[in-house]
Design a protein around this motif. Structure first.
Motif, PDB file in Angstrom:
ATOM      1  N   GLU A  20       0.844  -1.199   0.000  1.00  0.00           N
ATOM      2  CA  GLU A  20       0.000   0.000   0.000  1.00  0.00           C
ATOM      3  C   GLU A  20       0.883   1.255   0.000  1.00  0.00           C
ATOM      4  OE1 GLU A  20      -2.790   0.235   3.250  1.00  0.00           O
ATOM      5  OE2 GLU A  20      -3.612   2.151   2.542  1.00  0.00           O
ATOM      6  N   PHE A  28     -13.703   2.421  -6.005  1.00  0.00           N
ATOM      7  CA  PHE A  28     -12.262   2.428  -5.734  1.00  0.00           C
ATOM      8  C   PHE A  28     -11.540   3.285  -6.772  1.00  0.00           C
ATOM      9  CE2 PHE A  28     -14.064  -1.389  -3.960  1.00  0.00           C
ATOM     10  CZ  PHE A  28     -13.515  -1.421  -2.692  1.00  0.00           C
ATOM     11  N   ALA A  83     -12.375  -4.999  -7.018  1.00  0.00           N
ATOM     12  CA  ALA A  83     -12.272  -4.454  -5.656  1.00  0.00           C
ATOM     13  C   ALA A  83     -11.276  -5.269  -4.837  1.00  0.00           C
ATOM     14  CB  ALA A  83     -13.647  -4.469  -5.001  1.00  0.00           C
ATOM     15  N   LEU A  84     -11.330  -6.574  -4.994  1.00  0.00           N
ATOM     16  CA  LEU A  84     -10.438  -7.444  -4.231  1.00  0.00           C
ATOM     17  C   LEU A  84      -8.971  -7.242  -4.662  1.00  0.00           C
ATOM     18  CD1 LEU A  84     -10.419  -9.614  -2.058  1.00  0.00           C
ATOM     19  CD2 LEU A  84     -10.782 -11.342  -3.831  1.00  0.00           C
ATOM     20  N   LYS A 144      -7.622  -4.162  -3.164  1.00  0.00           N
ATOM     21  CA  LYS A 144      -7.361  -4.326  -1.729  1.00  0.00           C
ATOM     22  C   LYS A 144      -6.089  -5.156  -1.490  1.00  0.00           C
ATOM     23  CE  LYS A 144     -10.190  -6.848   1.177  1.00  0.00           C
ATOM     24  NZ  LYS A 144      -9.601  -7.953   1.539  1.00  0.00           N
ATOM     25  N   ASP A 145      -5.935  -6.251  -2.242  1.00  0.00           N
ATOM     26  CA  ASP A 145      -4.800  -7.160  -2.002  1.00  0.00           C
ATOM     27  C   ASP A 145      -3.513  -6.711  -2.696  1.00  0.00           C
ATOM     28  OD1 ASP A 145      -6.415  -8.677  -0.452  1.00  0.00           O
ATOM     29  OD2 ASP A 145      -6.723 -10.293  -1.906  1.00  0.00           O
ATOM     30  N   ARG A 146      -3.625  -5.986  -3.756  1.00  0.00           N
ATOM     31  CA  ARG A 146      -2.477  -5.441  -4.508  1.00  0.00           C
ATOM     32  C   ARG A 146      -1.397  -6.474  -4.880  1.00  0.00           C
ATOM     33  NH1 ARG A 146      -3.493  -1.822  -0.462  1.00  0.00           N
ATOM     34  NH2 ARG A 146      -4.317   0.182  -1.136  1.00  0.00           N
TER      35      ARG A 146
END
Lengths: 316, 502
Positions: B286, B324, B459-460, B463-465
């Motif tokens: 992140e 997002f 979206a996932l 979030k997980d990148r």
């Protein structure tokens, strides 16, 4: 003379064999997996395994080499795994292209380099000598790709006199062929002409200090005859050596010039082959380059015979 | 007198030479420059974009896609699914012929699909769900699938949908790419490797009247500046892949026009989650995202011609998850996240960068952005084949910019990268939740439901990148201003029907 030539050709065979073995070994050290290049990043492990099996990449190095060399001896250079084209005919199509470009560049080199070198030697230390030296340094120093792009912008884009790039066979369209060759031949020939000029100047200066030149002058022989007959004829050997070596290098492909002018020659083929890990194509070009150097070295020997009467009487 | 004749002869010769020097190509020909030498002109082994560029000019497909990725009729004039979604029936056009005169029929379609499924075919994974193909009648094909397949139509609108003459398949086998013969407006004439591919109009083509050019010559000119110079000097009519930094110069040239193309693609930084190091920690991933200013990358590296993005589809796509949006660069937050992860600044990160000028430009920008956001980024610039080897072995920390160049279905840009078994999942990302979502997209034949599933997957991924999406390329074509009627397929390949040069 004939016996000498046969001897040289026979000596070339082990040379070419050793070259091919060295290049084949070096290629194995290249990072990258040809199976991944063929299959791409998205290929499944099963597909990669199958590609390796199909093309024999799993075989030990010497087995791969043996397969390749035995096929080559039967005239089969393999198939490009990227385009599925046969490498032999592909290379055969590129040889006349490279030969044409090399000859044109060599002509530029000889026509500019030799007279400039002779004049620089005659007028040593004077204005012309300095001007030619500066020009020669520029010719050697200016990168081919930069000069190429500048010439394209000037002569093709702004003036519209010449085609920007490409290659047309002389037998298909002689005029268009010459037009497409002018810029690449000058770009490639400029650097060579500079080296040629420096060698000619140096060889001429050495010869012009010899006693027989002084004697010729003392006898009242015209200066033109002294320069061209007595001095230049005797200065030819280093020039022949350089010219044949340069020509051999050109036959191995002028990578940057071919790239800038989009000329489908040997140089362009070998670059693509290396980036795509097409080992067989790289090998084929290497063999060709080796053969070109051997041939040029042979040509140099023949020219020495022609240029030097002393050599003729000693050997024959 | 003799001297006068000699002058006249010389003048005549100069005149002939001048006339020859000033000759121009026939206006009924199209000269199209490609940036790379195409690979095999055979769908079974084709991988490179340029190969498909040539094939798209030559050959029709069973179906086509438009810019909204809607499936359109092609050699299949209509189609229908069985109620259980396991049988697809294609109705083929009648009276079409291959360029060698062989009639086009259902048997030919069957032979081609089966050929694409063979061991070693690059298309085998595309149609892995196809269980059998049957020629019900000369104009009807029945395709049975092992499970409902939402992406099969897209595949039939891609390379699988190109149908080669069975006569030539029999004759050339795996070497078909040397002289391909299909149903289409232009037939293959010759190929000179690394130089040109020449096609000529097929007079027997059923829709020949729509095509203005008698001959199409593809010239291979890898250097960007030289390709453009050729177009400026009038040696070409059309070129692909303009370097975006030249867009402003071209825009000022009244003789040229820039044509940007919208294609489904993305460029990412792949983060290796399988390797011990800071990138295993979601907080550090992140932080890296916070260090990046995607719009600045697009503006500086691509002169604003591409589109910044943070998902596998571009922000203007209906499949984009608007919950997002692209996060703004925040170096302070990046540093705070690094501290939360218990790491010392600067966090070292090595990015493997393919040795291509534009990729290196992006790498250098990321390096600069990381410097005052708590990272010490080093670039490992190597040739593309080497990056493939290193990433396949897992011997890398991060790799980019890299990503799919073109697609006509979202599955191609999502599944291979994000599914745990995906062929391009080089970050070794394993999420049962993501796997479930992506598997569901493959069987969801209801478009609305499928779109929702893709948005959830997006979206996932945000979030997980496992990868950081950076931008979406908009391939730039440049043409002479005399060229009219430029258009392309949904996956970004030029079609010549209706195209003319005044």
């Amino acid at each position: 003379m004939f016996g000498f030539l046969v001897q040289r050709v026979l000596a070339a065979i082990p040379t070419l064999f050793i070259i091919s073995l060295i290049v084949f070994s070096l290629q194995q050290l290249l990072p990258g997996d040809p199976a991944l290049v063929i299959g791409g990043g998205e290929a499944s492990p099963e597909m990669l395994a199958q590609i390796r099996e199909q093309y024999g990449f799993n075989d030990p190095f010497l087995v791969q080499y043996w397969h390749w060399i035995t096929n080559v001896m039967q005239g089969d250079f393999g198939v490009s795994f990227r385009t599925r084209e046969e490498i032999g005919p592909m290379l055969a199509a590129k040889i006349p292209v490279t030969l044409t470009l090399a000859t044109a560049a060599m002509l530029v080199s000889l026509v500019i380099g030799i007279p400039a070198g002779i004049l620089a030697a005659i007028w040593r230390g004077r204005g012309w000598d300095h001007a030619v030296t500066v020009a020669a340094l520029s010719g050697i120093s200016i990168p081919n790709f930069w000069l190429g792009i500048m010439m394209i912008l000037l002569f093709a884009v702004h003036l519209g006199w010449l085609p920007a790039s490409g290659y047309v066979s002389f037998f298909d369209d002689p005029i268009q062929s010459i037009r497409t060759l002018i810029m690449p031949a000058i770009v490639l020939g400029a650097g060579l002409a500079a080296a040629m000029m420096r060698h000619t100047r140096s060889a001429m200066l050495t010869v012009m200090r010899q006693d027989y030149v002084r004697t010729a002058r003392a006898k009242g022989v015209a200066e033109k005859t002294v320069i061209l007959k007595h001095a230049f004829l005797n200065a030819q050997i280093p020039i022949i050596t350089l010219a044949t070596l340069q020509f051999g290098t050109l036959l191995a492909g002028a990578v940057l010039t071919e790239q800038v002018f989009s000329i489908p020659g040997v140089g362009k083929m070998v670059v693509d082959a290396v980036f795509n890990r097409e080992y067989q194509a790289v090998q084929a070009v290497t063999l060709l380059s080796g053969a070109a150097f051997v041939l040029m070295s042979l040509l140099a020997d023949v020219l020495y015979f022609v240029a030097n009467p002393k050599l003729r009487t000693k050997t024959l | 007198m003799k001297r006068t004749t000699s002058y006249l002869r010389s003048a005549a010769l100069i005149g002939v030479l001048a006339a020859s020097f000033g000759s121009v190509a026939n206006a009924a020909d199209l000269r199209f420059a490609l940036a790379d030498d195409p690979d095999a002109l055979d769908t079974k082994s084709n991988r490179a974009q340029t190969g498909l560029t040539v094939l798209t000019v030559m050959c029709d497909r069973l179906m086509w896609t438009d810019s909204k990725l809607t499936i359109l009729p092609g050699l299949a004039k209509s189609w229908s699914w069985s109620d259980d979604g396991k049988e697809l029936t294609l109705d083929l056009i009648e009276g079409a012929k291959f360029q060698d005169g062989t009639p086009f029929d259902a048997e030919a379609v069957k032979i081609n699909i089966e050929r694409n499924k063979e061991k070693g075919s690059q298309r085998a994974d595309d149609i892995s769900t196809v269980a059998s193909v049957e020629a019900v009648s000369p104009t009807k094909v029945l395709i049975k699938v092992s499970e409902p397949s939402a992406q099969l139509l897209s595949k039939l609108a891609d390379r699988v949908g190109i149908v080669f003459s069975p006569t030539v398949i029999k004759e050339l086998g795996d070497n078909l790419g040397r002289a391909p013969v299909c149903v289409g407006p232009y037939k293959f004439v010759e190929r000179v490797a690394q130089d040109r591919i020449v096609l000529e109009k097929d007079a027997n083509y059923y829709d020949a009247a729509k095509y203005a050019f008698d001959k199409v010559t593809f010239r291979i000119i890898p250097d960007d500046a030289v390709r453009l110079a050729n177009l400026q000097s009038g040696e070409l009519d059309l070129m692909e892949k303009l370097d975006p930094s030249n867009a402003a110069t071209v825009a000022e040239d009244k003789n040229l026009q820039i044509i940007p193309m919208t294609v489904l693609n993305n460029q990412t930084v792949v983060l290796n989650l399988n390797r011990e190091g800071p990138m295993k920690d979601p907080k550090v991933r992140e932080a890296l995202e916070m260090a990046l200013d995607r719009q600045a990358i697009v503006d500086v590296a691509f002169a604003g011609q591409y589109q910044a993005g943070n998902q596998f589809v571009a922000p203007d796509s209906p499949f984009y998850n608007a919950d997002f949006p692209i996060p703004a660069r925040d170096p302070e937050k990046a540093k705070a996240l690094i501290a939360e992860a218990g790491l010392q600044e600067p966090v070292p990160l090595k990015i493997l960068v393919p040795n291509r000028p534009l990729s290196v430009r992006v790498g250098e920008m990321m390096q600069a952005m990381g410097t005052n956001a708590g990272f010490a980024i080093t670039l490992d610039v190597v040739d593309f084949a080497t990056t493939l080897k290193l990433t396949d072995e897992g011997n890398f920390e991060s790799w980019g910019p890299i990503g799919p160049q073109f697609a006509n279905d979202l599955d191609t840009v999502a599944y291979p990268v994000l599914h745990s078994t995906g062929g391009r999942n080089l970050s070794r990302y394993k999420s049962p939740e993501m796997d479930k979502l992506l598997e569901a997209t493959r069987t969801a034949t209801d478009p609305a439901k499928r779109m929702e599933l893709f948005k959830e997957a997006s979206a996932l991924a945000v979030k997980d990148r496992p990868v950081l999406y950076l931008y979406h390329q908009k391939p730039l074509f440049v043409a002479t201003s005399k060229l009219k009627g430029f258009h392309a397929t949904g996956d970004g390949f030029v079609k010549l029907d209706g195209m003319t040069i005044d």
